[in-house]
Design a protein around this motif. Structure first.
Motif, PDB file in Angstrom:
ATOM      1  N   SER A  31       0.836  -1.206   0.000  1.00 54.57           N
ATOM      2  CA  SER A  31       0.000   0.000   0.000  1.00 54.57           C
ATOM      3  C   SER A  31       0.867   1.251   0.000  1.00 54.57           C
ATOM      4  O   SER A  31       2.026   1.229   0.428  1.00 54.57           O
ATOM      5  CB  SER A  31      -0.922   0.008   1.227  1.00 54.57           C
ATOM      6  N   THR A  32       0.298   2.347  -0.461  1.00 54.97           N
ATOM      7  CA  THR A  32       1.027   3.613  -0.495  1.00 54.97           C
ATOM      8  C   THR A  32       1.133   4.245   0.889  1.00 54.97           C
ATOM      9  O   THR A  32       1.993   5.088   1.129  1.00 54.97           O
ATOM     10  CB  THR A  32       0.338   4.595  -1.453  1.00 54.97           C
ATOM     11  N   GLN A  33       0.240   3.836   1.808  1.00 56.43           N
ATOM     12  CA  GLN A  33       0.271   4.317   3.191  1.00 56.43           C
ATOM     13  C   GLN A  33       0.150   3.134   4.134  1.00 56.43           C
ATOM     14  O   GLN A  33      -0.171   2.019   3.715  1.00 56.43           O
ATOM     15  CB  GLN A  33      -0.891   5.291   3.440  1.00 56.43           C
ATOM     16  N   THR A  34       0.408   3.381   5.415  1.00 60.77           N
ATOM     17  CA  THR A  34       0.233   2.318   6.402  1.00 60.77           C
ATOM     18  C   THR A  34      -1.248   2.013   6.554  1.00 60.77           C
ATOM     19  O   THR A  34      -2.029   2.880   6.980  1.00 60.77           O
ATOM     20  CB  THR A  34       0.804   2.730   7.767  1.00 60.77           C
ATOM     21  N   HIS A  62       3.962  -1.425   5.104  1.00 57.81           N
ATOM     22  CA  HIS A  62       3.198  -1.212   3.873  1.00 57.81           C
ATOM     23  C   HIS A  62       2.912  -2.515   3.126  1.00 57.81           C
ATOM     24  O   HIS A  62       2.145  -2.509   2.161  1.00 57.81           O
ATOM     25  CB  HIS A  62       3.950  -0.252   2.951  1.00 57.81           C
ATOM     26  N   TYR A  81      -6.284   4.726  -0.015  1.00 61.67           N
ATOM     27  CA  TYR A  81      -4.938   4.581  -0.561  1.00 61.67           C
ATOM     28  C   TYR A  81      -4.921   3.486  -1.607  1.00 61.67           C
ATOM     29  O   TYR A  81      -5.816   2.646  -1.670  1.00 61.67           O
ATOM     30  CB  TYR A  81      -3.915   4.275   0.540  1.00 61.67           C
TER      31      TYR A  81
END
Length: 308
Positions: free
Chosen positions: A60-63, A90, A121
């Motif tokens: 993923s681009t974020q947590t 991530h 995200y």
């Protein structure tokens, strides 16, 4: 400059391993019974390879919020969903168990659609696998055949190289190691997958190698010290190979520990089982396969300590 070999122990050690043989037998029997009970009652936590289902690895681009993801995927009613981190915060492993081969591809599309539309995200789908339960059953059968053939091959090798009672010692040690490894998987609930079969075969090979080194020294010393009681000869042999055994197990454990720490989710179960199996295999080669020769060797020409 003269180089000297690494020595962790004094040149001559005299630990009385045979003194603890009754204790080691008792401990091994208790552990084996507990493992068999766990296997019978709780069986194994079969992974996608055997149980069938879907396995997706994403970044993923974020947590991501795992609780929110579980709620979203749980609403799809496609089976039990397991989500966990691996590698970094991530990276995620999404696993969905399934008892049916129908709609596997459809369920994968449902998962992707839900994640892409209901979370803020983006996801990079790095690996997508699915296995039907029928294929899983075939893999279980193939794994059992592999284990059986490995036992037979090892016994033929030991039978050719050593006397019959050495073969009995190795057989008991291998069964002991296999039961402990399987019990460990049942108790810890680690994923039982194809890599688990590979780990068990590796443990068996390691245990045999360790036992053969000690057996070679025992056979030499049985000829060299023909008038000594066999328990004393076995004790001498274990001590003479102890430094080599410790160096081997330490270096192998370091390699296994690196796999546990840095190996990632894909080989997580394999790494932990290998680490446990190395310890179990070393223990069995010293405290099981060698001491147990005193039982079977009573039929041989070598002098036995009648007090045992």
């Amino acid at each position: 400059m003269q180089l000297y070999p690494l020595k962790l122990l004094p040149a001559k050690t005299n630990f009385n391993f045979m003194h603890f043989k009754k204790i080691s037998y008792t401990v091994s029997i208790i552990l084996s019974v507990l493992c068999l009970i766990s296997i019978t009652l709780y069986k194994f936590n079969f992974g996608i390879d055997f149980a069938g289902g879907i396995s997706i690895e994403v970044r993923s681009t974020q947590t991501p919020n795992l609780t929110q993801m579980r709620e979203i995927l749980g609403e799809l009613n496609i089976g039990e969903v397991m989500i966990q981190h691996f590698g970094s915060e991530h990276d995620l492993s999404i696993r969905v168990g399934s008892n049916s081969e129908e709609n596997l591809l459809h369920n994968i599309n449902l998962i992707k659609t839900a994640l892409n539309t209901k979370l803020p995200y983006k996801f990079d789908y790095r690996k997508v696998d699915f296995v039907g339960p029928q294929i899983g059953a075939q893999l279980i059968q193939s794994g059992l055949i592999a284990l059986t053939l490995s036992f037979i091959a090892i016994m033929i090798y030991i039978w050719i190289r050593f006397e019959w009672y050495f073969g009995m010692g190795v057989l008991i040690a291998l069964v002991h190691d296999a039961i402990l490894a399987l019990g460990f998987m049942s108790i810890t609930r680690l994923d039982f997958n194809l890599s688990t079969i590979a780990a068990i075969l590796t443990i068996i090979g390691y245990s045999v190698n360790d036992s053969v080194v000690i057996y070679d020294r025992i056979r030499e010393n049985l000829r060299k010290f023909a008038q000594k009681p066999i328990d004393q000869t076995i004790n001498i042999s274990i001590n003479e190979t102890l430094s080599r055994t410790i160096l081997t197990v330490l270096t192998t454990l370091l390699a296994a520990l690196a796999l546990v720490i840095f190996g990632g989710e894909a080989i997580h179960s394999f790494s932990i089982l290998i680490f446990f199996g190395i310890i179990a295999g070393t223990y069995s080669s010293i405290f099981i396969s060698a001491p147990i020769l005193t039982i079977f060797a009573r039929q041989t020409k070598y002098r036995i300590n009648k007090k045992n």
